[in-house]
Design an enzyme around this catalytic site. Structure first.
Site, PDB file in Angstrom:
ATOM      1  N   TYR A  44      -2.511   5.434  -4.493  1.00  0.00           N
ATOM      2  CA  TYR A  44      -3.701   6.293  -4.440  1.00  0.00           C
ATOM      3  C   TYR A  44      -3.368   7.596  -5.167  1.00  0.00           C
ATOM      4  CZ  TYR A  44      -6.081   3.465  -0.883  1.00  0.00           C
ATOM      5  OH  TYR A  44      -6.728   2.460  -0.212  1.00  0.00           O
ATOM      6  N   HIS A  85     -13.685  -2.230  -0.818  1.00  0.00           N
ATOM      7  CA  HIS A  85     -12.695  -1.728   0.143  1.00  0.00           C
ATOM      8  C   HIS A  85     -12.836  -2.428   1.494  1.00  0.00           C
ATOM      9  CE1 HIS A  85      -9.730   1.585  -0.332  1.00  0.00           C
ATOM     10  NE2 HIS A  85      -9.606   1.430   0.976  1.00  0.00           N
ATOM     11  N   SER A 138       0.818  -1.205   0.000  1.00  0.00           N
ATOM     12  CA  SER A 138       0.000   0.000   0.000  1.00  0.00           C
ATOM     13  C   SER A 138       0.855   1.260   0.000  1.00  0.00           C
ATOM     14  CB  SER A 138      -0.898   0.005   1.232  1.00  0.00           C
ATOM     15  OG  SER A 138      -1.593   1.225   1.350  1.00  0.00           O
ATOM     16  N   LYS A 156      -8.055  -1.136  -9.080  1.00  0.00           N
ATOM     17  CA  LYS A 156      -8.701  -1.801  -7.948  1.00  0.00           C
ATOM     18  C   LYS A 156      -9.863  -0.946  -7.455  1.00  0.00           C
ATOM     19  CE  LYS A 156      -7.432  -4.162  -3.640  1.00  0.00           C
ATOM     20  NZ  LYS A 156      -8.409  -3.566  -2.705  1.00  0.00           N
ATOM     21  N   THR A 216      -5.801   2.293  -6.815  1.00  0.00           N
ATOM     22  CA  THR A 216      -7.068   2.089  -6.115  1.00  0.00           C
ATOM     23  C   THR A 216      -7.903   3.351  -6.215  1.00  0.00           C
ATOM     24  OG1 THR A 216      -6.063   0.524  -4.563  1.00  0.00           O
ATOM     25  CG2 THR A 216      -8.134   1.545  -3.891  1.00  0.00           C
TER      26      THR A 216
END
Length: 393
Positions: free
Chosen positions: A131, A280, A109, A256, A157
């Site tokens: 992100y 999520h 992440s 995603k 994402t």
């Protein structure tokens, strides 16, 4: 010396993790949004599918291998790119080593406590998750850092909607700085679980609550709270922004957070190699159905043009088999791996993945399938006739 792992299934790992972690940390990884309907729905959907076991011609060998985003893995489970795995001193690097030992890939992440270079060293099969935070220049710098580190693929994402509301209360937000006042505020939580906290003291690694993969201008690493404020202030990306990102990366690329056929088709148009259907983990819009329910329709619409993964609610190897039988190429496992990591670090993460892998093999033995590539809808029994929910678009 290896840590003795004290759980034999993931339900037990969950119970042990709850006992070990401070309450705020536990709620941060366990709880869903608002009333938690979607969190429960993700589990319920798997419970509404069954199998038809066979007793003749059962297989004696199994092929669980597959390829996702150009990476060969030993079984169709990838560690989900869950942020802030500093719930144990081993962190994301430890979870990456666990995945490498199990023969699978690691999703890293943007909100990780460990940097992409360290995690890729631990597991070259690392997919870096991004992100849309900050300016294009900042995002480009992070993409190039992931490329330089050797990340095997890029995941963007797009489904987060900035609605972290919970009927039972929201845990304290990570700070925007770690000064004396902040440490005094956090101390009661840390000291409520002295064994957990002592693990950090023995390693000399107190969680700084920084996010190195969201570095800013000049390479400055922000605290979690600072990065979160920038995330909320950044306008959401357009289709053209994601197209730019896909072209910038140039390698294996996943979107995603897809929930509709329309969005899946738009991902095909921008050249994505794969998508992941996701709500999520129940932390986005409460009331969203499990992706398992509309996986078949999305597969029928675009499944011959890209690979489809799914996440949310995977707790057993039999869950993985159900997702594959409905058409997923592989699944992401998030909380299941976090529970193992919380209990026993790298060894616990490896144990969690091994439990899932063994559960896949045992389920396939019971239904008479030797290869994950032979699984199909004919292997399932729908226990609720209203199981399938047509997606929008």
């Amino acid at each position: 010396m290896a840590t003795r792992v004290r759980f034999k299934n993931l339900a037990e790992a969950e119970r042990l993790a709850k006992r070990k972690l401070p309450r705020a940390v536990w709620l941060a990884i366990k709880a869903g949004n608002e009333q938690g309907w979607t969190l429960r729905e993700n589990l319920r959907a798997y419970d509404e599918l069954g199998f038809s076991p066979t007793i003749f011609d059962r297989p004696t060998s199994f092929d669980l291998t597959t390829t996702i985003l150009g990476v060969d893995i030993d079984f169709p489970v990838v560690v989900s790119p869950v942020g802030a795995q500093a719930i144990h001193p081993d962190g994301e690097a430890g979870m990456a080593r666990a995945a490498a030992r199990a023969g699978t890939a690691m999703g890293l992440s943007s909100w990780a406590a460990d940097g992409v270079e360290e995690v890729v060293r631990a597991n070259p099969k690392t997919f870096f998750q991004l992100y849309w935070v900050g300016t294009r220049d900042q995002i480009e710098a992070r993409v190039e850092a992931a490329r330089a580190a050797g990340a095997a693929a890029l995941i963007v994402t797009l489904d987060w909607s900035h609605t972290p509301r919970r009927d039972w209360g929201v845990p304290p937000a990570p700070p925007s700085r770690l000064d004396l006042r902040t440490m005094l505020e956090l101390a009661p939580e840390a000291l409520s679980r002295p064994v957990w906290f002592s693990g950090y003291l023995r390693r000399g690694r107190i969680p700084e609550l920084k996010v190195p993969n969201l570095f800013g201008p000049g390479g400055r690493v922000p605290y979690f709270g600072e990065a979160w404020a920038e995330f909320e202030a950044t306008p959401p990306p357009t289709w053209a922004d994601v197209k730019w990102l896909r072209e910038l990366w140039g390698g294996p690329f996943m979107v995603k957070g897809v929930n509709t056929i329309r969005d899946a088709k738009l991902c095909v148009d921008l050249g994505a190699d794969a998508i992941s259907l996701s709500n999520h983990g129940g932390n986005n819009i409460d009331g969203s159905p499990s992706p398992l329910r509309y996986l078949p329709d999305v597969l029928d619409a675009v499944g011959d043009q890209l690979d489809i993964m799914i996440d949310g609610g995977v707790r057993r190897g039999s869950d993985v088999v159900k997702a594959l039988a409905l058409g997923a190429k592989a699944v992401f496992a998030g909380r299941a791996c976090l529970y193992g990591l919380a209990v026993a670090g790298e060894d616990g993460g490896h144990a969690a993945l091994t439990i899932l892998k063994n559960g896949i093999r045992e389920t396939m033995f019971g239904i008479g399938r030797s290869s994950v590539h032979d699984l199909g809808r004919h292997d399932l029994m729908v226990l609720n006739r209203d199981f399938f929910v047509p997606p929008a678009g």
